[in-house]
Design a protein around this motif. Structure first.
Motif, PDB file in Angstrom:
ATOM      1  N   SER A  33     -36.473  -8.826  44.935  1.00  0.00           N
ATOM      2  CA  SER A  33     -35.693  -9.822  44.192  1.00  0.00           C
ATOM      3  C   SER A  33     -34.245  -9.805  44.656  1.00  0.00           C
ATOM      4  O   SER A  33     -33.803  -8.901  45.363  1.00  0.00           O
ATOM      5  N   ASN A  35     -31.901  -9.215  42.707  1.00  0.00           N
ATOM      6  CA  ASN A  35     -31.381  -8.002  42.060  1.00  0.00           C
ATOM      7  C   ASN A  35     -31.590  -6.782  42.935  1.00  0.00           C
ATOM      8  O   ASN A  35     -30.706  -5.932  43.064  1.00  0.00           O
ATOM      9  N   ASP A  36     -32.789  -6.670  43.551  1.00  0.00           N
ATOM     10  CA  ASP A  36     -33.084  -5.536  44.432  1.00  0.00           C
ATOM     11  C   ASP A  36     -32.132  -5.515  45.623  1.00  0.00           C
ATOM     12  O   ASP A  36     -31.618  -4.457  46.008  1.00  0.00           O
ATOM     13  N   ALA A  38     -29.165  -6.960  45.877  1.00  0.00           N
ATOM     14  CA  ALA A  38     -27.804  -6.663  45.406  1.00  0.00           C
ATOM     15  C   ALA A  38     -27.645  -5.170  45.128  1.00  0.00           C
ATOM     16  O   ALA A  38     -26.660  -4.550  45.553  1.00  0.00           O
ATOM     17  N   ALA A  39     -28.619  -4.570  44.440  1.00  0.00           N
ATOM     18  CA  ALA A  39     -28.542  -3.145  44.112  1.00  0.00           C
ATOM     19  C   ALA A  39     -28.540  -2.298  45.380  1.00  0.00           C
ATOM     20  O   ALA A  39     -27.773  -1.331  45.494  1.00  0.00           O
ATOM     21  N   SER A  44     -23.128  -6.867  43.060  1.00  0.00           N
ATOM     22  CA  SER A  44     -23.745  -7.592  41.949  1.00  0.00           C
ATOM     23  C   SER A  44     -24.523  -8.791  42.473  1.00  0.00           C
ATOM     24  O   SER A  44     -24.272  -9.277  43.579  1.00  0.00           O
ATOM     25  N   LYS A  45     -25.452  -9.254  41.646  1.00  0.00           N
ATOM     26  CA  LYS A  45     -26.204 -10.448  42.030  1.00  0.00           C
ATOM     27  C   LYS A  45     -25.263 -11.640  42.154  1.00  0.00           C
ATOM     28  O   LYS A  45     -25.408 -12.464  43.064  1.00  0.00           O
ATOM     29  N   LYS A  55     -32.914 -16.333  47.650  1.00  0.00           N
ATOM     30  CA  LYS A  55     -33.622 -15.369  48.499  1.00  0.00           C
ATOM     31  C   LYS A  55     -34.204 -16.078  49.717  1.00  0.00           C
ATOM     32  O   LYS A  55     -34.202 -15.528  50.825  1.00  0.00           O
TER      33      LYS A  55
END
Length: 199
Positions: A33, A35-36, A38-39, A44-45, A55
């Protein structure tokens, strides 16, 4: 008036593509994702969306740049052959070396090309597939020039795919620092092309 991009903008996009390619290889494109990504990049997203709107946009930029790079490898092999006045077989050998040198540093991008092109929209997918076809056609030309007596209209696709079969899946087993390097493996491929496995 649009705000000019910072000098770090393209560099940051390159970093995002590296991180995303690793995420897609580790988790699969559908499972990874924003989020993945970004992490994994320590951001941050919202910051990620500053560079890419989705994506799919990341995947397209990744594959767009990578397929252009593969075409550049072909162009470099042709230029080297011309500059050094190499015969057709030596030119093919340079191409094999060039591909494996590229593959050593782009395993995750190669995984995305082989597995994730299908997730692009129609127009973007067709552009990437056209580039892949251009790569295959170029390799066929190199092979036909190197082995004109061996390649025929009947077997040229099979022999081109045989060569790709030897080099395209190295990301699954060939590891930097392992018992054989990418450069040494390139020489093994060239040896098989020239002499087969028989002594």
């Amino acid at each position: 008036m649009a705000r000019p991009k910072s000098s770090q903008h393209d560099l940051r996009r390159d970093e995002i593509l590296d991180i995303a390619a690793q995420c897609f290889a580790d988790r699969s494109y559908p499972a990874a994702s924003m989020n993945d990504i970004a992490a994994a990049g320590g951001t941050s997203k919202a910051r990620l969306y500053h560079y890419y709107e989705s994506k799919e946009a990341i995947l397209f930029d990744l594959l767009d740049r990578y397929t252009q790079r593969l075409l550049a490898v072909i162009g470099q092999a042709e230029a080297t052959a011309q500059r050094r006045d190499l015969d057709d077989r030596a030119a093919l050998h340079e191409l094999v070396r060039g591909f494996l040198q590229e593959y050593e540093h782009s395993a995750t991008r190669h995984v995305a090309l082989l597995h994730d092109t299908k997730f692009l929209g129609d127009q973007q997918r067709e552009l990437i597939l056209d580039r892949q076809r251009d790569v295959v056609s170029a390799v066929t030309r190199f092979l036909k020039r190197a082995y004109p007596e061996r390649l025929t209209a009947t077997n040229q696709t099979a022999l081109t795919m045989m060569l790709f079969g030897m080099i395209n899946w190295t990301f699954t087993w060939l590891r930097p620092g392992g018992p054989i390097s990418y450069a040494a493996f390139a020489e093994e491929v060239i040896s098989v092309l020239e002499r087969g496995l028989a002594r």
